[in-house]
Design an enzyme around this catalytic site. Structure first.
Site, short mmCIF file in Angstrom:
data_model
loop_
_atom_site.label_atom_id
_atom_site.label_comp_id
_atom_site.label_asym_id
_atom_site.label_seq_id
_atom_site.Cartn_x
_atom_site.Cartn_y
_atom_site.Cartn_z
CG PHE A 45 -1.85 1.21 1.21
CD1 PHE A 45 -3.03 1.18 0.46
CD2 PHE A 45 -1.54 2.39 1.88
CE1 PHE A 45 -3.89 2.28 0.41
CE2 PHE A 45 -2.39 3.49 1.84
CZ PHE A 45 -3.56 3.44 1.11
CG ASP A 75 5.56 3.76 1.55
OD1 ASP A 75 5.64 4.44 2.58
OD2 ASP A 75 4.50 3.64 0.91
CE LYS A 106 0.18 5.91 7.52
NZ LYS A 106 -1.23 6.27 7.42
C1 LIG Z 1 2.91 2.61 3.71
C2 LIG Z 1 2.06 3.78 3.34
N1 LIG Z 1 2.40 4.54 2.30
C3 LIG Z 1 1.67 5.61 1.94
C4 LIG Z 1 0.52 5.96 2.60
C5 LIG Z 1 -0.29 7.13 2.17
O1 LIG Z 1 -0.11 8.20 3.04
P1 LIG Z 1 -1.16 9.42 3.04
O2 LIG Z 1 -2.45 8.87 3.51
O3 LIG Z 1 -0.54 10.42 3.97
O4 LIG Z 1 -1.22 9.93 1.65
C6 LIG Z 1 0.12 5.19 3.71
C7 LIG Z 1 -1.13 5.51 4.43
O5 LIG Z 1 -1.71 4.73 5.13
C8 LIG Z 1 0.90 4.07 4.08
O6 LIG Z 1 0.57 3.29 5.12
#
Ligand SMILES: Cc1ncc(COP(=O)(O)O)c(C=O)c1O
Length: 392
Positions: free
Chosen positions: A135, A220, A249
């Site tokens: 994700f 990520d 986050k």
């Molecule tokens: C691993 C990961 N990458 C990217 C995101 C996306 O972040 P945002 O919701 O701040 O766009 C999330 C959100 O849950 C995430 O868990």
């Protein structure tokens, strides 16, 4: 407007509808505790989607926001700024060695979006390999890297050139690399995909593969960063430095921020290639700087590791046939159930704890690093009761 129902009624009238909401309004927070509109206290094991790692309304972060707000609120990146300069220096000091530059933006998806653009720009290649159950966010680029078809099917065509291979499988990754592959993008621990830590040697194997094949490595760390797993960044558990490390986050201590740590393999980041109006905003940088300072002053990285071990060992003591596995890293914990997680989450909330799902059967816990052992005991007790009531 001071009761749950009054708040829910007004928001329901005006909110877009894209969020599945719970029947509760959160109006105040302090440390690991939040209060609803009716004055009920809840232990927040969601940290607001993994944002409040330092705890809600940490006094050092709040003070920094208040002070910066009286000095300068807006300064875009076409000028330099003292608060941003201090923050960038501090952020680079905690990033894994080799990530010496940063790009600042506003969310996790934006950080991944930037990393995708930087990888294309730097390599001159077009394609990306992501992982099954990965994700990476909901914008068109980050959604292309995301695996879940339900999130994607209404928005196709997405960005071409993305493929997905099983997580923790080096052979499949190697076979998927072509001469067009710009980068591999992975999470160090899959969050949304069920709280799955990467297997020993997987990230190091990916690093080696990328070096051998001339491919860039994007990790990520939007969810795993800032103490969540008991290190500043989860890649530190595996001794790996990616070429691009994406953050979001909890980076801002509670306020919206994203960032990309950039290694020396990334080339061609000249003026005009990318940008964002709010990227590097001084108010947000002040909060993010204070967030890192608070972690350092209070030893919260070590504390996240200790409290994570404590939480997982307590959870493993629960004996219930509906628990398949307890897994995680630091304070990123998943309880894999042999039943749907929805009813358990509802029962848990009725018992005074906010949890999160990760897929259909995993109860995900992302409590703040400031959670106390007594609060963890309460959480574990509430989880045991919630599983009992939901499975009978
Ligand atoms: C691993 C990961 N990458 C990217 C995101 C996306 O972040 P945002 O919701 O701040 O766009 C999330 C959100 O849950 C995430 O868990």
């Amino acid at each position: 407007m001071n009761s749950n129902q009054a708040i829910i009624d007004v928001e329901s009238q005006f909110t877009s509808g894209v969020y599945g909401k719970r029947e509760v309004a959160i109006v105040r927070g302090e440390g690991a505790i939040v209060w609803d509109g009716d004055g009920n206290e809840l232990i927040d094991c969601s940290s607001g989607y993994g944002v409040a790692n330092v705890g809600h309304c940490h006094p050092h972060v709040v003070r920094a926001i208040v002070e910066q707000s009286t000095v300068l609120l807006a300064a875009a990146e076409f000028v330099y700024n003292d608060t941003r300069a201090q923050f960038e220096e501090k952020l680079v000091s905690i990033l894994p060695d080799g990530l010496d530059k940063v790009y600042l933006c506003n969310s996790g998806a934006e950080a991944n979006e930037a990393a995708i653009k930087f990888a294309r720009l730097s390599s001159g290649k077009t394609d990306f390999i992501a992982t099954v159950k990965g994700f990476h966010g909901r914008t068109m680029g980050s959604l292309s890297a995301t695996w879940n078809k339900d999130y994607k099917k209404d928005f196709e065509p997405l960005i071409p050139g993305f493929s997905h291979v099983p997580y923790n499988n080096l052979e499949k990754m190697e076979n998927a690399i072509t001469e067009n592959t710009a980068a591999i993008i992975v999470e160090a621990v899959q969050g949304e995909g069920g709280v799955k830590p990467s297997a020993d040697g997987y990230l190091a194997g990916l690093r080696q593969l990328c070096d051998d094949k001339g491919v860039l490595l994007i990790v990520d760390e939007v969810q795993t960063g800032f103490g969540r797993t008991g290190k500043w960044f989860a890649v530190e558990h595996y001794g790996v430095t990616p070429d691009l490390l994406c953050m979001g986050k909890s980076l801002g201590g509670g306020v919206p921020m994203g960032a990309v740590g950039i290694g020396s393999a990334i080339q061609n980041l000249g003026p005009g290639k990318h940008g964002s109006t709010f990227g590097g905003n001084p108010l947000i940088c002040a909060a993010a700087l204070a967030n890192i300072e608070a972690f350092q002053a209070e030893g919260l990285i070590e504390q996240a590791a200790e409290r994570g071990d404590y939480l997982m060992s307590k959870l493993r003591q629960i004996e219930h046939p509906m628990i398949r596995e307890v897994r995680g890293l630091g304070l990123m914990v998943g309880i894999d159930l042999k039943m749907r997680v929805g009813p358990v989450l509802r029962a848990l909330q009725a018992n005074g704890v906010i949890g999160m799902p990760a897929g259909k059967t995993v109860l995900r816990l992302l409590p703040p690093a400031v959670i106390t052992e007594e609060q963890i005991d309460f959480v574990v007790d509430a989880i045991e009761k919630a599983i009992l009531t939901s499975s009978t």
